[in-house]
Design a protein around this motif. Structure first.
Motif, PDB file in Angstrom:
ATOM      1  N   ILE A  92      23.553 -28.350  -8.341  1.00  0.00           N
ATOM      2  CA  ILE A  92      23.768 -27.265  -9.316  1.00  0.00           C
ATOM      3  C   ILE A  92      24.884 -27.653 -10.287  1.00  0.00           C
ATOM      4  O   ILE A  92      25.933 -28.138  -9.858  1.00  0.00           O
ATOM      5  N   VAL A  93      24.644 -27.427 -11.556  1.00  0.00           N
ATOM      6  CA  VAL A  93      25.697 -27.641 -12.567  1.00  0.00           C
ATOM      7  C   VAL A  93      25.886 -26.319 -13.293  1.00  0.00           C
ATOM      8  O   VAL A  93      24.918 -25.725 -13.786  1.00  0.00           O
ATOM      9  N   LEU A  94      27.122 -25.846 -13.351  1.00  0.00           N
ATOM     10  CA  LEU A  94      27.392 -24.581 -14.037  1.00  0.00           C
ATOM     11  C   LEU A  94      27.833 -24.855 -15.473  1.00  0.00           C
ATOM     12  O   LEU A  94      28.468 -25.866 -15.758  1.00  0.00           O
ATOM     13  N   GLY A  95      27.507 -23.927 -16.362  1.00  0.00           N
ATOM     14  CA  GLY A  95      27.870 -24.130 -17.764  1.00  0.00           C
ATOM     15  C   GLY A  95      28.368 -22.862 -18.429  1.00  0.00           C
ATOM     16  O   GLY A  95      28.142 -21.753 -17.941  1.00  0.00           O
ATOM     17  N   ASN A  96      29.049 -23.080 -19.546  1.00  0.00           N
ATOM     18  CA  ASN A  96      29.543 -21.996 -20.387  1.00  0.00           C
ATOM     19  C   ASN A  96      28.330 -21.492 -21.189  1.00  0.00           C
ATOM     20  O   ASN A  96      28.158 -21.801 -22.364  1.00  0.00           O
ATOM     21  N   ARG A 226      18.821 -22.227 -16.437  1.00  0.00           N
ATOM     22  CA  ARG A 226      18.678 -20.763 -16.488  1.00  0.00           C
ATOM     23  C   ARG A 226      20.000 -20.154 -16.964  1.00  0.00           C
ATOM     24  O   ARG A 226      21.022 -20.832 -17.019  1.00  0.00           O
ATOM     25  N   THR A 227      19.955 -18.865 -17.252  1.00  0.00           N
ATOM     26  CA  THR A 227      21.132 -18.239 -17.839  1.00  0.00           C
ATOM     27  C   THR A 227      21.370 -16.822 -17.317  1.00  0.00           C
ATOM     28  O   THR A 227      20.427 -16.162 -16.863  1.00  0.00           O
ATOM     29  N   PHE A 228      22.615 -16.404 -17.393  1.00  0.00           N
ATOM     30  CA  PHE A 228      22.960 -15.007 -17.113  1.00  0.00           C
ATOM     31  C   PHE A 228      23.044 -14.188 -18.402  1.00  0.00           C
ATOM     32  O   PHE A 228      23.444 -13.029 -18.385  1.00  0.00           O
ATOM     33  N   SER A 229      22.690 -14.810 -19.540  1.00  0.00           N
ATOM     34  CA  SER A 229      22.857 -14.144 -20.841  1.00  0.00           C
ATOM     35  C   SER A 229      21.776 -13.132 -21.168  1.00  0.00           C
ATOM     36  O   SER A 229      21.946 -12.314 -22.059  1.00  0.00           O
ATOM     37  N   LYS A 230      20.632 -13.226 -20.513  1.00  0.00           N
ATOM     38  CA  LYS A 230      19.482 -12.419 -20.938  1.00  0.00           C
ATOM     39  C   LYS A 230      19.281 -11.252 -19.969  1.00  0.00           C
ATOM     40  O   LYS A 230      19.913 -10.226 -20.128  1.00  0.00           O
ATOM     41  N   TYR A 241      23.288 -22.232 -15.812  1.00  0.00           N
ATOM     42  CA  TYR A 241      23.335 -23.290 -14.797  1.00  0.00           C
ATOM     43  C   TYR A 241      22.106 -24.174 -14.882  1.00  0.00           C
ATOM     44  O   TYR A 241      21.083 -23.796 -15.461  1.00  0.00           O
ATOM     45  N   ALA A 242      22.254 -25.360 -14.291  1.00  0.00           N
ATOM     46  CA  ALA A 242      21.108 -26.261 -14.141  1.00  0.00           C
ATOM     47  C   ALA A 242      20.887 -26.493 -12.668  1.00  0.00           C
ATOM     48  O   ALA A 242      21.842 -26.552 -11.882  1.00  0.00           O
ATOM     49  N   LEU A 243      19.609 -26.597 -12.291  1.00  0.00           N
ATOM     50  CA  LEU A 243      19.224 -27.020 -10.949  1.00  0.00           C
ATOM     51  C   LEU A 243      18.589 -28.391 -11.135  1.00  0.00           C
ATOM     52  O   LEU A 243      17.673 -28.546 -11.955  1.00  0.00           O
TER      53      LEU A 243
END
Ligand SMILES: Cc1ncc(COP(=O)(O)O)c(C=O)c1O
Length: 369
Positions: A92-96, A226-230, A241-243
């Protein structure tokens, strides 16, 4: 000054056309002398529902800790994501925002002498991220506004290291079914990272929603973003984040800023991920809103691209002119000419029922003007 400072940057950076974000409400209020509260913004595919009470409580609790740096490894969020999707935390990679994660893919895997393939009408960040690394862009003509995966597979050459696929795609709302994606994955050389950008995944109807994480097991070159923005309503906090395969995640993490996701965003995302009811309501509202906008477009005799996201792209003719007329009426939508190559269309984010109504009335008046 004898030199043009701009000329100091590499030519591939200078030739980048800047990303055009949706017009902020405050800017339109200033320009048109309108009351901010009267403005409807349906321009950035945000969640009209806002956030749920549990997420709000997590944000409030996290404020007390902002004097400290965040957990640079995002342990809690990664743990929650790993549990939810049955994946290894090391993958998992987390992103801004997921935008950040897309940039990390480009930073880690693209550069001069390499190429990336993407579709016409694709999300604007793919050409931007590709070009910013000095890599070559291979833009493949769309089919029915969506990705022509067959043509994309054929366009891959020896220098291609990344294939960008948004599913559903923004701004067209088109969707490639899992059989099509699987056929593509079987054809693509293992060297090519296939980024499957699922920013709008939560809006898919159950019969279309595939368990895309299973592709990770069979194809180590798959990166799902995927995103938490939507659907989770956290666009302003920026978490995505990326899986991926742990080796891919490892390289992406090496080029990541150590504290790229802030502590409030991390806490909010953990709480939001757990609030399944909020996401279910967002999904249901969205489906209703989409139908409302589709019916409204039909009533006005306008064609639209059937959408699987939280927005719809409608053919209005002179789109820039209609966009300006809508602005005068306090409605902000998104023109998709320019890089998106849809000069006759406008993209409208699904808002609340009242916002959608206001848009449809303003559109009817703008078309008559
Ligand atoms: C297809 C797609 N991918 C990624 C993003 C990036 O979103 P964020 O950086 O907010 O996660 C967007 C935003 O609109 C999008 O439409």
């Amino acid at each position: 000054m004898l030199i043009d400072l701009c000329e100091l940057s590499p030519s591939y950076v200078r030739s980048i056309a800047p990303y055009q974000p949706g017009k902020p409400i405050s800017e339109l209020a200033r320009e048109m002398g309108l009351d901010e509260a009267s403005i409807v913004k349906l321009a950035s595919n945000e969640n009209p529902r806002g956030i749920g009470p549990r997420t709000r409580a997590a944000i409030e609790a996290a404020i007390g800790e902002v004097a400290r740096y965040p957990d640079g490894n995002g342990f809690e969020l990664k743990q929650a994501l790993a549990k939810r999707y049955g994946v290894d935390m090391a993958g998992i990679v987390l992103g801004n925002g997921s935008n950040d994660v897309l940039e990390l893919v480009a930073l880690a895997f693209l550069g001069p002498g390499r190429a990336a393939v993407y579709s016409q009408h694709c999300f604007a960040v793919y050409p931007l991220a590709t070009q910013a690394r000095g890599a070559r862009s291979i833009a493949v003509p769309a089919r029915n506004f969506g990705h022509d995966l067959d043509a994309m597979a054929k366009a891959i050459d020896d220098e291609t290291y990344v294939a960008w696929i948004a599913n559903p795609n923004n701004p067209t709302g088109t969707f490639a079914r899992s059989e099509e994606v699987e056929a593509f994955l079987r054809r693509v050389p293992e060297r090519v990272l296939v980024v499957i950008d699922e920013a709008y995944n939560e809006y898919l109807t159950p019969e279309l929603k595939a368990d895309s994480t299973r592709w990770l097991k069979r194809h180590p070159n798959v990166v799902i973003t995927r995103t938490f923005s939507k659907a989770y309503g956290l666009a302003g906090l920026r978490v995505g984040y990326a899986l991926a395969h742990p080796s891919v995640a490892d390289v992406m993490n090496r080029v990541r800023q150590p504290f790229n996701v802030n502590s409030i965003a991390l806490a909010a995302a953990v709480a939001a991920l757990d609030d399944m009811e909020f996401v279910a309501r967002s999904y249901a509202d969205n489906l209703q809103g989409l139908r409302q906008l589709e019916e409204g477009a039909r009533r006005l005799g306008l064609d639209f691209i059937p959408s699987h996201g939280n927005f719809i792209t409608v053919r209005v003719g002179k789109a820039n002119e209609i966009f300006r007329r809508l602005l005068k009426r306090g409605v902000i939508v998104r023109p998709v000419g320019g890089g998106y190559q849809l000069p006759e269309h406008l993209r409208i984010t699904v808002g609340t029922a009242a916002e959608n109504d206001k848009f449809l009335s303003a559109l009817a008046a703008s078309l008559k003007e």
